[in-house]
Design a protein around this motif. Sequence first.
Motif, PDB file in Angstrom:
ATOM      1  N   LYS A  55       0.901  -1.271   0.098  1.00  0.00           N
ATOM      2  CA  LYS A  55      -0.008  -0.004   0.096  1.00  0.00           C
ATOM      3  C   LYS A  55       0.943   1.217   0.072  1.00  0.00           C
ATOM      4  O   LYS A  55       0.421   2.324  -0.492  1.00  0.00           O
ATOM      5  N   VAL A  56       2.254   1.209   0.607  1.00  0.00           N
ATOM      6  CA  VAL A  56       2.893   2.295   0.697  1.00  0.00           C
ATOM      7  C   VAL A  56       3.242   3.029  -0.719  1.00  0.00           C
ATOM      8  O   VAL A  56       3.611   2.177  -1.601  1.00  0.00           O
ATOM      9  N   GLY A  57       3.037   4.257  -0.787  1.00  0.00           N
ATOM     10  CA  GLY A  57       3.297   4.804  -2.092  1.00  0.00           C
ATOM     11  C   GLY A  57       2.235   4.892  -2.987  1.00  0.00           C
ATOM     12  O   GLY A  57       2.453   5.233  -4.081  1.00  0.00           O
ATOM     13  N   THR A  58       1.180   4.733  -2.728  1.00  0.00           N
ATOM     14  CA  THR A  58      -0.185   4.334  -3.567  1.00  0.00           C
ATOM     15  C   THR A  58      -1.127   5.485  -3.626  1.00  0.00           C
ATOM     16  O   THR A  58      -2.009   5.718  -4.311  1.00  0.00           O
ATOM     17  N   PHE A  59      -0.628   6.447  -2.685  1.00  0.00           N
ATOM     18  CA  PHE A  59      -1.592   7.541  -2.444  1.00  0.00           C
ATOM     19  C   PHE A  59      -0.614   9.062  -2.412  1.00  0.00           C
ATOM     20  O   PHE A  59       0.357   8.884  -2.013  1.00  0.00           O
ATOM     21  N   ASP A  60      -1.148  10.150  -3.106  1.00  0.00           N
ATOM     22  CA  ASP A  60      -0.797  11.158  -3.113  1.00  0.00           C
ATOM     23  C   ASP A  60      -1.076  12.016  -2.119  1.00  0.00           C
ATOM     24  O   ASP A  60      -1.809  11.853  -1.272  1.00  0.00           O
ATOM     25  N   GLY A  61      -0.696  13.307  -1.997  1.00  0.00           N
ATOM     26  CA  GLY A  61      -0.889  14.344  -0.827  1.00  0.00           C
ATOM     27  C   GLY A  61      -0.500  13.731   0.502  1.00  0.00           C
ATOM     28  O   GLY A  61      -1.189  14.130   1.568  1.00  0.00           O
ATOM     29  N   ALA A  96     -11.146  12.281   7.508  1.00  0.00           N
ATOM     30  CA  ALA A  96     -10.257  13.428   6.616  1.00  0.00           C
ATOM     31  C   ALA A  96     -10.033  13.072   5.473  1.00  0.00           C
ATOM     32  O   ALA A  96      -9.680  11.752   4.963  1.00  0.00           O
ATOM     33  N   ASN A  97      -9.949  13.981   4.408  1.00  0.00           N
ATOM     34  CA  ASN A  97      -9.469  14.046   3.070  1.00  0.00           C
ATOM     35  C   ASN A  97     -10.096  13.033   2.154  1.00  0.00           C
ATOM     36  O   ASN A  97      -9.733  12.555   1.220  1.00  0.00           O
ATOM     37  N   MET A  98     -11.548  13.214   2.277  1.00  0.00           N
ATOM     38  CA  MET A  98     -12.462  12.807   1.371  1.00  0.00           C
ATOM     39  C   MET A  98     -12.380  13.430   0.290  1.00  0.00           C
ATOM     40  O   MET A  98     -12.844  14.765   0.261  1.00  0.00           O
ATOM     41  N   GLY A  99     -12.050  13.314  -1.055  1.00  0.00           N
ATOM     42  CA  GLY A  99     -12.310  13.968  -1.957  1.00  0.00           C
ATOM     43  C   GLY A  99     -11.987  13.630  -3.502  1.00  0.00           C
ATOM     44  O   GLY A  99     -11.983  12.574  -3.697  1.00  0.00           O
ATOM     45  N   THR A 100     -11.628  14.548  -4.412  1.00  0.00           N
ATOM     46  CA  THR A 100     -11.082  14.165  -5.681  1.00  0.00           C
ATOM     47  C   THR A 100      -9.659  13.908  -5.747  1.00  0.00           C
ATOM     48  O   THR A 100      -8.864  13.960  -4.716  1.00  0.00           O
ATOM     49  N   GLU A 101      -9.030  13.650  -6.937  1.00  0.00           N
ATOM     50  CA  GLU A 101      -7.888  13.239  -7.181  1.00  0.00           C
ATOM     51  C   GLU A 101      -7.104  14.368  -7.432  1.00  0.00           C
ATOM     52  O   GLU A 101      -7.502  15.345  -8.249  1.00  0.00           O
ATOM     53  N   LEU A 102      -5.681  14.308  -7.165  1.00  0.00           N
ATOM     54  CA  LEU A 102      -4.635  15.037  -7.718  1.00  0.00           C
ATOM     55  C   LEU A 102      -4.388  14.658  -9.275  1.00  0.00           C
ATOM     56  O   LEU A 102      -3.839  13.688  -9.148  1.00  0.00           O
ATOM     57  N   LEU A 112      -6.271  11.130  -2.674  1.00  0.00           N
ATOM     58  CA  LEU A 112      -6.052  11.524  -1.385  1.00  0.00           C
ATOM     59  C   LEU A 112      -5.973  10.355  -0.368  1.00  0.00           C
ATOM     60  O   LEU A 112      -6.734   9.677  -0.298  1.00  0.00           O
ATOM     61  N   PRO A 113      -5.209  10.535   0.667  1.00  0.00           N
ATOM     62  CA  PRO A 113      -5.234   9.565   1.691  1.00  0.00           C
ATOM     63  C   PRO A 113      -6.390  10.051   2.652  1.00  0.00           C
ATOM     64  O   PRO A 113      -6.248  10.523   3.761  1.00  0.00           O
ATOM     65  N   ILE A 114      -7.348   9.218   2.372  1.00  0.00           N
ATOM     66  CA  ILE A 114      -8.620   9.335   3.464  1.00  0.00           C
ATOM     67  C   ILE A 114      -8.230   8.758   4.798  1.00  0.00           C
ATOM     68  O   ILE A 114      -7.776   7.552   4.865  1.00  0.00           O
ATOM     69  N   SER A 142     -11.860  21.937   1.552  1.00  0.00           N
ATOM     70  CA  SER A 142     -10.441  22.461   1.256  1.00  0.00           C
ATOM     71  C   SER A 142      -9.959  22.557  -0.441  1.00  0.00           C
ATOM     72  O   SER A 142     -10.417  21.352  -0.895  1.00  0.00           O
ATOM     73  N   LEU A 143      -9.243  23.332  -0.490  1.00  0.00           N
ATOM     74  CA  LEU A 143      -8.645  23.058  -1.908  1.00  0.00           C
ATOM     75  C   LEU A 143      -7.086  22.716  -1.944  1.00  0.00           C
ATOM     76  O   LEU A 143      -6.427  23.368  -0.852  1.00  0.00           O
ATOM     77  N   VAL A 144      -6.763  21.312  -2.168  1.00  0.00           N
ATOM     78  CA  VAL A 144      -5.457  20.850  -2.011  1.00  0.00           C
ATOM     79  C   VAL A 144      -4.767  21.052  -3.525  1.00  0.00           C
ATOM     80  O   VAL A 144      -5.145  20.722  -4.790  1.00  0.00           O
ATOM     81  N   SER A 145      -3.372  21.647  -3.416  1.00  0.00           N
ATOM     82  CA  SER A 145      -2.733  22.068  -4.440  1.00  0.00           C
ATOM     83  C   SER A 145      -1.228  21.443  -4.230  1.00  0.00           C
ATOM     84  O   SER A 145      -0.563  21.370  -3.353  1.00  0.00           O
ATOM     85  N   ALA A 146      -0.992  20.726  -5.639  1.00  0.00           N
ATOM     86  CA  ALA A 146       0.698  20.233  -5.540  1.00  0.00           C
ATOM     87  C   ALA A 146       1.212  20.945  -6.768  1.00  0.00           C
ATOM     88  O   ALA A 146       0.711  21.054  -7.695  1.00  0.00           O
ATOM     89  N   SER A 147       2.605  21.395  -6.487  1.00  0.00           N
ATOM     90  CA  SER A 147       3.369  21.986  -7.555  1.00  0.00           C
ATOM     91  C   SER A 147       4.765  21.380  -7.885  1.00  0.00           C
ATOM     92  O   SER A 147       5.284  21.138  -6.686  1.00  0.00           O
ATOM     93  N   LEU A 148       5.076  21.209  -9.067  1.00  0.00           N
ATOM     94  CA  LEU A 148       6.395  21.020  -9.430  1.00  0.00           C
ATOM     95  C   LEU A 148       6.798  21.691 -10.444  1.00  0.00           C
ATOM     96  O   LEU A 148       6.546  21.585 -11.569  1.00  0.00           O
ATOM     97  N   ASP A 149       7.766  22.661 -10.231  1.00  0.00           N
ATOM     98  CA  ASP A 149       8.182  23.607 -11.286  1.00  0.00           C
ATOM     99  C   ASP A 149       7.018  24.421 -12.246  1.00  0.00           C
ATOM    100  O   ASP A 149       6.309  25.077 -11.264  1.00  0.00           O
ATOM    101  N   ASP A 150       6.624  23.975 -13.184  1.00  0.00           N
ATOM    102  CA  ASP A 150       5.651  24.853 -13.975  1.00  0.00           C
ATOM    103  C   ASP A 150       4.551  23.868 -14.180  1.00  0.00           C
ATOM    104  O   ASP A 150       3.495  24.178 -14.649  1.00  0.00           O
ATOM    105  N   VAL A 151       4.259  22.811 -13.210  1.00  0.00           N
ATOM    106  CA  VAL A 151       3.385  21.858 -13.504  1.00  0.00           C
ATOM    107  C   VAL A 151       2.498  21.855 -12.338  1.00  0.00           C
ATOM    108  O   VAL A 151       3.159  21.670 -11.068  1.00  0.00           O
ATOM    109  N   SER A 152       1.146  21.964 -12.012  1.00  0.00           N
ATOM    110  CA  SER A 152       0.460  21.595 -10.992  1.00  0.00           C
ATOM    111  C   SER A 152      -0.587  20.860 -10.855  1.00  0.00           C
ATOM    112  O   SER A 152      -1.259  20.400 -12.094  1.00  0.00           O
ATOM    113  N   ALA A 153      -1.330  20.346  -9.913  1.00  0.00           N
ATOM    114  CA  ALA A 153      -2.552  19.937  -9.864  1.00  0.00           C
ATOM    115  C   ALA A 153      -3.243  20.155  -8.619  1.00  0.00           C
ATOM    116  O   ALA A 153      -2.676  20.888  -7.628  1.00  0.00           O
TER     117      ALA A 153
END
Length: 318
Positions: A31-37, A198-204, A215-217, A162-173
């Motif tokens: 399971k480890v590494g299978t969720f973002d955020g 916590a953290n019920m929602g859409t995907e990044l 997201l890791p519910i 909440s709005l969750v945002s991830a960014s890497l250089d000029d790419v974001s989600a």
Amino acid sequence: MKRVVVALTLLGLIATALPARDASAAEFFEKVGTFDGQFLKIPVGARATAMGAAFVAVADDASAVYYNQAGVARLSKNVLSVNHTNWIADVNMTHITYVFSLGFLPGMLAVDARALYMDRMDRTTVFHPDGDGTTFDAGYASYGLSYARSLTDKFSVGVRASLVSASLDDVSANAVAFDVGTLYDTGFNSLKIGMQIANMGTELKFIEDNQAGQLPILFRVGGAIDLYNSLDHRVTTSADFSHPPDNKERLNWGAEYAFKEFLYLRGGLNMGYDAEGFAAGMGVEFPASVSADMRFDYSYTDLGDLSSAHRFSLQIGF
């Protein structure tokens, strides 16, 4: 003595909720590494983390927006809180919360912002392995709005969007997430029981849909009780059981000693974690003006081979 027995019984009941240890390590590892955020799982607040992050049933300060939104309803004044975490590998996290009320709306509201960030890094390419003279950054952020209300004098409920945002250089989600929590005062020897999802929602989603990350519910439940409470001294203990989607179940335990609600000493344990272990900290509260009070907290969390984490919090109530 009854309160000690109740506290030990509560801790035992939560501990029995942990799964049998005969489950194979391979099942958890898959399971480890299978969720973002993942930054959403990093605890906030020096007071709470000094108590081993066993805070879902305590939730009586601004950090309730993270541990149990229902606790926001128990705050009786406006609160501004600033929390900073010195995390591993020169990574930092800052969390700012403002709790307030509107005269025409029953209950309490809170807005908060949380960011995980690091220093800008040199950009390297195949043709410039030592750097091409430019830099880039990476990080996560979360911006939330919470609403909590006491439905009775013993039961309160709270939600956070909440709005969750991830960014890497000029790419974001971006993703949208929701938390919901409840807090119940049993009326028996100050015993409180809290629950949160916590953290019920859409995907990044980054460049393509097939690169989306869930997201890791997180589900957690816990209890808290005052073992001793007098005019000058108070001893509170708490325990949480949590179930992350990408790892084994976890148990958190913590305690807080308060001297005249001025000086605080705290300790806790994080059990079932890959790195987190023993935690400790202290705090001091003092008047900032005639109608305002201020509290400063510090916590230390042992992270084993990853060194340690230090957290600093400042909360002002007015």
